[in-house]
Design a protein around this motif. Structure first.
Motif, PDB file in Angstrom:
ATOM      1  N   TYR A  68      -3.715  -2.631  -9.923  1.00 11.55           N
ATOM      2  CA  TYR A  68      -4.833  -4.743  -9.468  1.00 11.55           C
ATOM      3  C   TYR A  68      -3.412  -5.231  -8.939  1.00 11.55           C
ATOM      4  O   TYR A  68      -2.323  -5.086  -9.582  1.00 11.55           O
ATOM      5  CB  TYR A  68      -4.666  -5.061 -11.161  1.00 11.55           C
ATOM      6  CG  TYR A  68      -5.293  -6.410 -11.306  1.00 11.55           C
ATOM      7  CD1 TYR A  68      -6.927  -6.864 -11.677  1.00 11.55           C
ATOM      8  CD2 TYR A  68      -4.742  -7.384 -11.633  1.00 11.55           C
ATOM      9  CE1 TYR A  68      -7.290  -7.795 -10.869  1.00 11.55           C
ATOM     10  CE2 TYR A  68      -4.730  -8.778 -11.205  1.00 11.55           C
ATOM     11  CZ  TYR A  68      -5.847  -9.207 -10.524  1.00 11.55           C
ATOM     12  OH  TYR A  68      -7.390 -10.356 -10.791  1.00 11.55           O
ATOM     13  N   ILE A  69      -3.883  -5.711  -7.860  1.00 13.11           N
ATOM     14  CA  ILE A  69      -2.815  -6.403  -6.713  1.00 13.11           C
ATOM     15  C   ILE A  69      -3.318  -7.705  -7.057  1.00 13.11           C
ATOM     16  O   ILE A  69      -5.064  -7.773  -7.493  1.00 13.11           O
ATOM     17  CB  ILE A  69      -3.438  -6.075  -5.742  1.00 13.11           C
ATOM     18  CG1 ILE A  69      -2.766  -4.967  -5.020  1.00 13.11           C
ATOM     19  CG2 ILE A  69      -2.404  -7.166  -5.038  1.00 13.11           C
ATOM     20  CD1 ILE A  69      -1.537  -4.179  -5.935  1.00 13.11           C
ATOM     21  N   GLY A  70      -2.797  -8.810  -7.814  1.00 19.17           N
ATOM     22  CA  GLY A  70      -3.776 -10.281  -7.868  1.00 19.17           C
ATOM     23  C   GLY A  70      -2.265 -11.428  -7.556  1.00 19.17           C
ATOM     24  O   GLY A  70      -1.289 -11.301  -6.727  1.00 19.17           O
ATOM     25  N   GLU A  71      -2.322 -12.496  -7.387  1.00 19.65           N
ATOM     26  CA  GLU A  71      -1.782 -13.632  -6.565  1.00 19.65           C
ATOM     27  C   GLU A  71      -2.209 -14.577  -7.396  1.00 19.65           C
ATOM     28  O   GLU A  71      -2.999 -14.904  -7.794  1.00 19.65           O
ATOM     29  CB  GLU A  71      -2.093 -13.906  -4.983  1.00 19.65           C
ATOM     30  CG  GLU A  71      -3.556 -14.470  -4.801  1.00 19.65           C
ATOM     31  CD  GLU A  71      -3.297 -16.047  -5.200  1.00 19.65           C
ATOM     32  OE1 GLU A  71      -2.427 -16.607  -5.206  1.00 19.65           O
ATOM     33  OE2 GLU A  71      -4.730 -16.261  -5.719  1.00 19.65           O
TER      34      GLU A  71
ATOM     35  N   VAL B  44       3.476 -15.985  -5.849  1.00 18.29           N
ATOM     36  CA  VAL B  44       3.663 -14.458  -5.389  1.00 18.29           C
ATOM     37  C   VAL B  44       2.126 -13.265  -5.806  1.00 18.29           C
ATOM     38  O   VAL B  44       1.619 -14.223  -6.395  1.00 18.29           O
ATOM     39  CB  VAL B  44       4.025 -14.019  -7.103  1.00 18.29           C
ATOM     40  CG1 VAL B  44       6.212 -14.642  -7.297  1.00 18.29           C
ATOM     41  CG2 VAL B  44       3.967 -13.903  -8.142  1.00 18.29           C
ATOM     42  N   VAL B  45       2.574 -12.210  -4.791  1.00 13.95           N
ATOM     43  CA  VAL B  45       1.667 -11.781  -4.997  1.00 13.95           C
ATOM     44  C   VAL B  45       1.951 -10.554  -6.158  1.00 13.95           C
ATOM     45  O   VAL B  45       3.627 -10.490  -5.542  1.00 13.95           O
ATOM     46  CB  VAL B  45       1.720 -10.710  -3.662  1.00 13.95           C
ATOM     47  CG1 VAL B  45       0.532 -10.181  -3.395  1.00 13.95           C
ATOM     48  CG2 VAL B  45       1.191 -11.411  -2.472  1.00 13.95           C
ATOM     49  N   TYR B  46       1.415  -9.846  -6.725  1.00 14.76           N
ATOM     50  CA  TYR B  46       2.132  -8.924  -8.089  1.00 14.76           C
ATOM     51  C   TYR B  46       1.019  -7.723  -8.408  1.00 14.76           C
ATOM     52  O   TYR B  46      -0.510  -7.361  -7.712  1.00 14.76           O
ATOM     53  CB  TYR B  46       2.448  -9.737  -9.633  1.00 14.76           C
ATOM     54  CG  TYR B  46       0.990  -9.964  -9.929  1.00 14.76           C
ATOM     55  CD1 TYR B  46      -0.253  -9.239 -11.171  1.00 14.76           C
ATOM     56  CD2 TYR B  46       0.276 -11.547  -9.778  1.00 14.76           C
ATOM     57  CE1 TYR B  46      -1.173 -10.071 -11.275  1.00 14.76           C
ATOM     58  CE2 TYR B  46      -0.561 -12.168  -9.867  1.00 14.76           C
ATOM     59  CZ  TYR B  46      -1.201 -11.518 -10.894  1.00 14.76           C
ATOM     60  OH  TYR B  46      -2.765 -11.636 -11.236  1.00 14.76           O
ATOM     61  N   GLY B  47       1.693  -7.137  -8.594  1.00 14.45           N
ATOM     62  CA  GLY B  47       1.032  -5.532  -9.012  1.00 14.45           C
ATOM     63  C   GLY B  47       0.943  -5.436 -10.788  1.00 14.45           C
ATOM     64  O   GLY B  47       2.069  -5.105 -10.897  1.00 14.45           O
ATOM     65  N   ILE B  48      -0.291  -4.354 -11.031  1.00 15.35           N
ATOM     66  CA  ILE B  48       0.023  -4.594 -12.398  1.00 15.35           C
ATOM     67  C   ILE B  48      -0.986  -2.942 -12.418  1.00 15.35           C
ATOM     68  O   ILE B  48      -1.669  -3.164 -11.580  1.00 15.35           O
ATOM     69  CB  ILE B  48      -1.285  -4.985 -13.515  1.00 15.35           C
ATOM     70  CG1 ILE B  48      -0.141  -6.171 -13.874  1.00 15.35           C
ATOM     71  CG2 ILE B  48      -1.088  -4.413 -14.855  1.00 15.35           C
ATOM     72  CD1 ILE B  48      -0.761  -7.694 -14.032  1.00 15.35           C
ATOM     73  N   GLN B  49       0.436  -1.754 -13.152  1.00 13.63           N
ATOM     74  CA  GLN B  49      -0.314  -0.287 -13.306  1.00 13.63           C
ATOM     75  C   GLN B  49      -1.317  -0.357 -14.949  1.00 13.63           C
ATOM     76  O   GLN B  49      -0.644  -0.529 -15.205  1.00 13.63           O
ATOM     77  CB  GLN B  49       0.682   0.715 -12.610  1.00 13.63           C
ATOM     78  CG  GLN B  49       0.480   1.691 -12.788  1.00 13.63           C
ATOM     79  CD  GLN B  49       1.361   2.725 -12.003  1.00 13.63           C
ATOM     80  OE1 GLN B  49       2.425   2.464 -12.656  1.00 13.63           O
ATOM     81  NE2 GLN B  49       1.824   3.538 -11.269  1.00 13.63           N
TER      82      GLN B  49
ATOM     83  N   LYS C 123      -2.728 -16.152   0.213  1.00 13.19           N
ATOM     84  CA  LYS C 123      -4.327 -15.060  -0.027  1.00 13.19           C
ATOM     85  C   LYS C 123      -4.093 -13.862   0.845  1.00 13.19           C
ATOM     86  O   LYS C 123      -4.527 -12.409   0.644  1.00 13.19           O
ATOM     87  CB  LYS C 123      -5.176 -15.883   0.069  1.00 13.19           C
ATOM     88  CG  LYS C 123      -5.054 -16.584  -1.288  1.00 13.19           C
ATOM     89  CD  LYS C 123      -6.089 -15.776  -2.341  1.00 13.19           C
ATOM     90  CE  LYS C 123      -7.175 -16.684  -3.161  1.00 13.19           C
ATOM     91  NZ  LYS C 123      -8.286 -15.916  -4.175  1.00 13.19           N
ATOM     92  N   ILE C 124      -3.654 -14.272   1.498  1.00 11.59           N
ATOM     93  CA  ILE C 124      -3.661 -13.009   3.449  1.00 11.59           C
ATOM     94  C   ILE C 124      -2.908 -12.096   2.563  1.00 11.59           C
ATOM     95  O   ILE C 124      -2.929 -10.336   2.755  1.00 11.59           O
ATOM     96  CB  ILE C 124      -2.757 -13.629   4.653  1.00 11.59           C
ATOM     97  CG1 ILE C 124      -4.201 -14.819   5.246  1.00 11.59           C
ATOM     98  CG2 ILE C 124      -2.530 -12.669   5.449  1.00 11.59           C
ATOM     99  CD1 ILE C 124      -3.736 -15.707   5.813  1.00 11.59           C
ATOM    100  N   GLY C 125      -1.879 -12.405   2.119  1.00 13.99           N
ATOM    101  CA  GLY C 125      -0.225 -10.922   1.563  1.00 13.99           C
ATOM    102  C   GLY C 125      -1.215 -10.075   0.573  1.00 13.99           C
ATOM    103  O   GLY C 125      -0.863  -8.916   0.380  1.00 13.99           O
ATOM    104  N   GLU C 126      -1.988 -11.147  -0.587  1.00 11.45           N
ATOM    105  CA  GLU C 126      -2.501 -10.046  -1.500  1.00 11.45           C
ATOM    106  C   GLU C 126      -3.349  -9.067  -0.674  1.00 11.45           C
ATOM    107  O   GLU C 126      -4.151  -7.792  -0.879  1.00 11.45           O
ATOM    108  CB  GLU C 126      -3.697 -10.926  -2.871  1.00 11.45           C
ATOM    109  CG  GLU C 126      -4.503  -9.871  -3.452  1.00 11.45           C
ATOM    110  CD  GLU C 126      -5.269 -10.841  -3.740  1.00 11.45           C
ATOM    111  OE1 GLU C 126      -5.294 -11.015  -5.482  1.00 11.45           O
ATOM    112  OE2 GLU C 126      -5.660 -11.952  -3.491  1.00 11.45           O
ATOM    113  N   SER C 127      -4.494  -9.588   0.308  1.00 10.87           N
ATOM    114  CA  SER C 127      -5.914  -9.009   0.762  1.00 10.87           C
ATOM    115  C   SER C 127      -5.106  -7.900   1.509  1.00 10.87           C
ATOM    116  O   SER C 127      -5.458  -6.769   1.723  1.00 10.87           O
ATOM    117  CB  SER C 127      -6.446 -10.238   1.606  1.00 10.87           C
ATOM    118  OG  SER C 127      -7.064 -10.972   1.100  1.00 10.87           O
TER     119      SER C 127
END
Length: 161
Positions: A43-46, A30-35, A101-105
């Motif tokens: 923060y956006i990560g994969e 997954v691509v995920y976000g933490i606030q 990785k592309i999605g995260e970017s």
């Protein structure tokens, strides 16, 4: 109409799918976000790991004061800020690592359209993206905005150049 079961198939297994929905924290690829709950930066990560394992790694990095972790660096540079670990959102599911990785970017660029790292907690921008992807940023922003607790943006005037 006849019923010809395959090996290990019964009427019950054909009609009833008793497998429950996978909990969010058990998902992987997954691509995920933490606030940050103080300033609303994300923060956006994969990850290819289960999301609960990746969150534990982030929490450990914060405890150990790892300067290689964007979340810890955000807390260090902004005294009193707190991370809302429960705000974690899955933004995209993708099993192929390069597409992930592309999605995260793309998500990093969408949340941070001015090519600076001031609006997000990430230490880097992810993979360098060709400008052709910017065509889709408005649509991506509208799609993820509800996931991040915002309202979709109808106007296209804040797209990155």
């Amino acid at each position: 109409m006849g019923f010809v079961p395959k090996i290990q198939e019964t009427i019950q297994t054909t009609i009833c799918n008793l497998k429950g929905k996978e909990p969010e924290n058990r998902k992987k690829d997954v691509v995920y976000g933490i606030q940050c709950q103080t300033c609303d930066q994300w923060y956006i990560g994969e990850t290819c790991q289960r999301i609960e394992d990746r969150l534990k790694q982030h929490k450990r990095a914060v405890r150990k004061k790892s300067t290689e972790n964007g979340i810890y660096e955000h807390i260090r540079q902004n005294k009193g800020h707190r991370i809302d670990w429960e705000s974690m959102r899955i933004l995209h599911k993708e099993s192929h690592w390069r597409r992930r990785k592309i999605g995260e970017s793309i998500f990093i660029d969408v949340l941070n359209p001015m090519n600076q790292l001031e609006n997000i907690m990430n230490l880097d921008r992810g993979r360098a993206m060709h400008s052709c992807w910017k065509t889709f940023y408005h649509d991506v922003k509208n799609a993820i905005s509800p996931l991040l607790g915002g309202k979709p943006d109808i106007a296209k005037d804040d797209e990155p150049a």
